[in-house]
Design a protein around this motif. Structure first.
Motif, short mmCIF file in Angstrom:
data_model
loop_
_atom_site.label_atom_id
_atom_site.label_comp_id
_atom_site.label_asym_id
_atom_site.label_seq_id
_atom_site.Cartn_x
_atom_site.Cartn_y
_atom_site.Cartn_z
N GLU A 32 0.84 -1.20 0.00
CA GLU A 32 0.00 0.00 0.00
C GLU A 32 0.87 1.25 0.00
O GLU A 32 0.65 2.19 -0.76
CB GLU A 32 -0.92 -0.01 1.22
CG GLU A 32 -1.73 1.28 1.37
CD GLU A 32 -2.52 1.31 2.66
OE1 GLU A 32 -3.14 2.35 2.93
OE2 GLU A 32 -2.51 0.30 3.39
N GLN A 33 1.87 1.28 0.86
CA GLN A 33 2.73 2.45 0.95
C GLN A 33 3.51 2.67 -0.34
O GLN A 33 3.67 3.80 -0.81
CB GLN A 33 3.70 2.31 2.13
CG GLN A 33 4.52 3.57 2.39
CD GLN A 33 3.64 4.75 2.74
OE1 GLN A 33 2.74 4.65 3.56
NE2 GLN A 33 3.89 5.88 2.08
N GLU A 34 3.98 1.56 -0.95
CA GLU A 34 4.71 1.68 -2.20
C GLU A 34 3.82 2.24 -3.30
O GLU A 34 4.25 3.05 -4.13
CB GLU A 34 5.28 0.32 -2.61
CG GLU A 34 6.43 -0.16 -1.75
CD GLU A 34 6.89 -1.56 -2.13
OE1 GLU A 34 6.21 -2.18 -2.99
OE2 GLU A 34 7.91 -2.02 -1.60
N ALA A 35 2.55 1.79 -3.27
CA ALA A 35 1.63 2.30 -4.28
C ALA A 35 1.39 3.79 -4.12
O ALA A 35 1.38 4.56 -5.08
CB ALA A 35 0.30 1.55 -4.21
N LEU A 36 1.22 4.22 -2.87
CA LEU A 36 0.99 5.64 -2.62
C LEU A 36 2.23 6.46 -2.93
O LEU A 36 2.15 7.56 -3.48
CB LEU A 36 0.55 5.85 -1.17
CG LEU A 36 -0.83 5.28 -0.81
CD1 LEU A 36 -1.07 5.42 0.68
CD2 LEU A 36 -1.92 5.98 -1.58
N ASP A 37 3.41 5.94 -2.58
CA ASP A 37 4.65 6.68 -2.82
C ASP A 37 4.92 6.86 -4.31
O ASP A 37 5.55 7.84 -4.72
CB ASP A 37 5.84 5.95 -2.17
CG ASP A 37 5.82 6.08 -0.65
OD1 ASP A 37 5.07 6.96 -0.15
OD2 ASP A 37 6.51 5.30 0.03
N SER A 38 4.45 5.88 -5.13
CA SER A 38 4.75 5.95 -6.56
C SER A 38 3.81 6.87 -7.31
O SER A 38 3.98 7.12 -8.49
CB SER A 38 4.67 4.55 -7.19
OG SER A 38 3.34 4.05 -7.13
N ALA A 39 2.77 7.37 -6.59
CA ALA A 39 1.84 8.30 -7.24
C ALA A 39 2.60 9.53 -7.70
O ALA A 39 3.27 10.19 -6.92
CB ALA A 39 0.71 8.68 -6.29
N GLY A 40 2.48 9.87 -8.96
CA GLY A 40 3.16 11.04 -9.49
C GLY A 40 2.67 11.32 -10.89
O GLY A 40 2.11 10.46 -11.57
N LEU A 41 2.87 12.56 -11.33
CA LEU A 41 2.44 12.95 -12.66
C LEU A 41 3.43 12.48 -13.70
O LEU A 41 4.64 12.46 -13.47
CB LEU A 41 2.30 14.47 -12.71
CG LEU A 41 1.21 15.05 -11.82
CD1 LEU A 41 1.43 16.55 -11.61
CD2 LEU A 41 -0.16 14.80 -12.42
#
Length: 767
Positions: A32-41
């Motif tokens: 979950e944390q990896e998914a959120l951290d990878s959020a980017g434009l």
């Protein structure tokens, strides 16, 4: 083959929804944390400075809309791009579906007559499109659309004093591909597009193609048509377009690339009839109930034929240097019927022919080093722009005791343009860089104008209407046969400061000019108007925040638009005269701000905001009356097609399921009030907002996709063009219900409107 939409990032939120609907899914806290951290434009690449760069590194106010965003929003034609770019107007012109009206930051060109030069440059794969006829491009195999705001005189040359629109098509992947897409929708819309490519020689020679048939019934109809014309297609605001493209790409080595393009478009949509905003005083035709209904005494047919080919050759001389050559030849032919008065009588009809041809050559050198970027080039342009129109005033002629009355105007405006340009960006330190560039242009133009009255009803060609045979010989005299030339140096200076890896500040000065020209409606041997000039200043910031999840690009600008070319309409001895004189009579100023903000709130939820504000006004308009006295009439002038505010808010959400990815998006687009004419405009569009909604589906294997699109959900009615040949009654100028008839003797106040609510369903398959 991959689908038109790619989403490799899946948040825990999307996975949880998927699990609740389609079955259990497990995910650890770390995932979950990896998914959120990878959020980017995503990184956006543009070619605003004629080399591929990251949008965030380009010190230019530019909007880039990629193919995926265009597809998921159901964007079908170039004019729809205006909602994404602040302070931008891209509209279909009056009387036709294919002619564009383009304004950026209050700078553009409203009149599409041959001889006039545009203020916003339009480019297809770096090929300049000189004329507005046929420039409302349907999107076919497009990679992205770039909107460059502000003068682009250094790298793009003349006629980009407002900015430039770049239409970039996709390069081939080298694999065998075929995409077939069909659309059905409101007003019997039935579109089919097929694009693909085939490797002729693996890893060396590829053949690509694209073909489209775009059909739709009219939003309205012609309620009355002159019975002398016989049976006519009464669809109004319909669409009948067939377009095709062939591309051959050749890569003989890693360092050499050649691309040969051929394209052709035939638009046989009917001529677009306008809406009478005032009842006719010469006919019993009332104001129609629908803004898309009209009347006409002209044939309803219309045609736009476009054809062109281009050759691009690129040689990578080394790892840091390249040489590129682009050649293009384009032709357009457009016979058209524009009924100014929109009644079944020949009060003020204007059948016309536009015939244009252009050839361009450009040689460009690029060099990118450790501490610099350099681009330089040579450019050559040769164009022939000819046309003819008949201003048919038959009713007025009958009143004068003649069998008819026609003012015939014809002629050509031919010219060449030669230019040399260079621009260098040099890094003084790791944070500071400076940009300096310039372009020298030499324009030569010759023009011929034939103009005069014929006391008969005359059409441009024999057979224009059934049984009509055009009289032989020269009907009107040649009133202007002249040539002139102009030269101009347009510089660009800028400084950039890279405060951090994710934040850049920039400031720049840029200059542009619009070519001088002769009056295509001249009635005497008047001299040419000199070029228009724009000086522009910009200060901006481009920044990314929150681990690249938030992007804020903001630009402040100020511009001084000098030597504006304008047609003065002078009163004549009687109502049969329409004296129009072209001159450099105006100056205007503008300042404003543009903000483009994107926020990737989660892996699957994104918000976008585009805000434009402009304060623009004429500072001086000097004219001369019939007695030769000069006077300032700037208080009667307003910058046209330029809302004070433009605003677009969009949201995009991706839902990953076992059935495929669903992409939901919607946007609200607002345009503040604006006028349609510079001088004494009687047509003002109040501020309005448009809501668009879409839901798209992409199969897991990447073959099937579909999109349901609702545009103009609330069915807003808004003006995009018009004609005004009335004046307020001088006995009661404050009464907007009283008018004095204009040329032709009728109350000719006409409006053209944007599209109503439409719903469409698109289904496609990638082989």
């Amino acid at each position: 083959m991959k689908s038109t939409y790619t989403n490799s990032r899946k948040t825990l939120c999307a996975l949880a929804v998927s699990a609740a609907i389609f079955g259990p899914v497990t995910a650890s806290a770390q995932e979950e944390q990896e998914a959120l951290d990878s959020a980017g434009l995503e990184r956006i690449e543009v070619t605003a400075r004629k080399t591929v760069e990251n949008l965030q590194e380009v010190p230019v106010a530019v909007t880039s809309i990629g193919s995926e965003e265009l597809a998921t929003n159901g964007i079908e034609v170039l004019t729809e791009v205006q909602q994404f770019s602040p302070n931008t107007t891209l509209q279909r012109s009056r009387g036709t579906n294919s002619t564009i009206t383009a304004f950026i930051r209050g700078v553009g060109q409203q009149d599409p007559l041959w001889g006039y030069e545009p203020g916003v440059g339009i480019y297809v794969d770096d090929v300049y499109i000189a004329r507005p006829q046929g420039a409302v491009l349907d999107l076919l195999d497009v990679e992205r659309i770039e909107v460059l705001r502000g003068p682009q005189g250094t790298l793009y040359g003349k006629n980009t004093i407002g900015g430039a629109i770049k239409y970039v098509t996709k390069e081939m992947s080298g694999d065998a591909e075929l995409n077939i897409q069909g659309t059905i929708g409101s007003y019997s819309q039935a579109d089919i597009k097929a694009t693909g490519q085939l490797p002729v020689i693996d890893d060396m020679l590829y053949l690509g193609f694209g073909i489209a048939s775009l059909q739709r019934d009219g939003f309205g109809e012609y309620l009355q048509v002159d019975p002398q014309l016989g049976d006519q297609d009464k669809e109004n605001y319909n669409k009948d377009v067939v377009a095709g493209r062939l591309t051959l790409e050749f890569r003989p080595s890693d360092d050499l690339f050649f691309r040969l393009n051929y394209d052709k478009t035939e638009d046989e949509s009917n001529s677009k009839g306008g809406y009478r905003l005032l009842p006719s005083i010469l006919t019993d035709a009332p104001v129609p109930d629908s803004v898309y209904d009209s009347y006409t005494s002209l044939p309803t047919w219309n045609k736009v034929e476009l054809e062109g080919y281009s050759l691009t050759a690129n040689w990578d001389i080394s790892a840091t240097s390249s040489l590129k050559y682009t050649f293009a030849d384009r032709e357009s032919y457009s016979p058209t019927n524009i009924d100014f008065d929109n009644t079944p009588l020949r009060i003020f009809d204007v059948p016309a022919i536009y015939d244009d041809e252009q050839t361009t050559h450009e040689l460009q050198f690029n060099n990118i080093g450790d501490n610099h970027k350099f681009v330089a080039g040579l450019y050559y342009y040769d164009a022939e722009s000819c046309g003819q129109f008949e201003a048919i005033l038959e009713v007025l002629g009958n009143a004068l005791g003649a069998p008819g009355l026609t003012r015939e105007v014809s002629g050509c405006s031919n010219g060449t343009s030669k230019a040399a340009y260079a621009q260098l960006t040099y890094d003084l330190t790791e944070q500071f860089s400076v940009t300096a560039g310039g372009r020298y242009t030499k324009d030569e133009k010759d023009a011929i104008v034939n103009n005069g009255l014929v006391f008969a009803t005359v059409y441009p060609e024999s057979g224009w209407i059934d049984g009509y045979v055009r009289p032989e010989g020269d009907l009107v005299p040649t009133v202007l046969d002249d040539s002139d030339d102009w030269s101009k140096f347009t510089p660009r200076l800028g400084v950039e400061y890279q405060a951090t890896d994710d934040m850049m500040f920039f400031a720049s000065f840029a200059q542009g000019f619009k070519s001088g020209t002769f009056n295509p409606r001249a009635q005497t041997a008047e001299p040419a108007a000199d070029p228009e000039n724009v000086d522009s200043y910009e200060v901006g910031m481009k920044a990314e925040w929150l681990n690249n999840a938030l992007r804020t690009n903001v630009t402040l600008f100020s511009l001084d638009h000098k030597d504006r070319q304008y047609i003065s309409v002078l009163p004549g001895a009687d109502s049969t005269q329409l004296n129009q004189r072209l001159g450099n009579i105006g100056s205007s100023e503008a300042e404003g701000v543009e903000a483009e903000i994107s926020w990737q709130a989660t892996q699957d939820l994104r918000f976008d905001l585009a805000l434009g504000y402009i304060d623009s006004d004429f500072s001086e308009v000097i004219d001369t009356d019939l007695e030769g006295n000069t006077f300032d009439k700037s208080d009667r002038f307003t910058i046209s097609n330029t809302p004070e505010y433009t605003f677009n808010f969009a949201a995009n959400y991706t839902l990953v399921t076992g059935l495929g990815d669903f992409v939901f998006n919607g946007n609200y687009y607002y345009r503040d009030d604006y006028v349609l004419f510079e001088e004494d405009s009687l047509l003002t569009q109040d501020g309005y907002g448009i809501v668009n909604l879409s839901v798209n589906w992409f199969s897991n294997e990447g073959s099937w996709y579909a999109g349901l699109h609702v545009k103009n959900l609330t069915d807003e009615e808004y003006l995009i063009g018009g004609y005004q040949f009335v004046t307020p009654d001088p006995s009661d100028p404050g009464n907007t219900d009283l008018y004095t008839p204009g040329l032709g003797g009728d109350n000719t106040l006409i409006g053209y409107y944007g599209d109503p609510q439409t719903i469409s369903l698109t289904v496609g398959y990638n082989f």
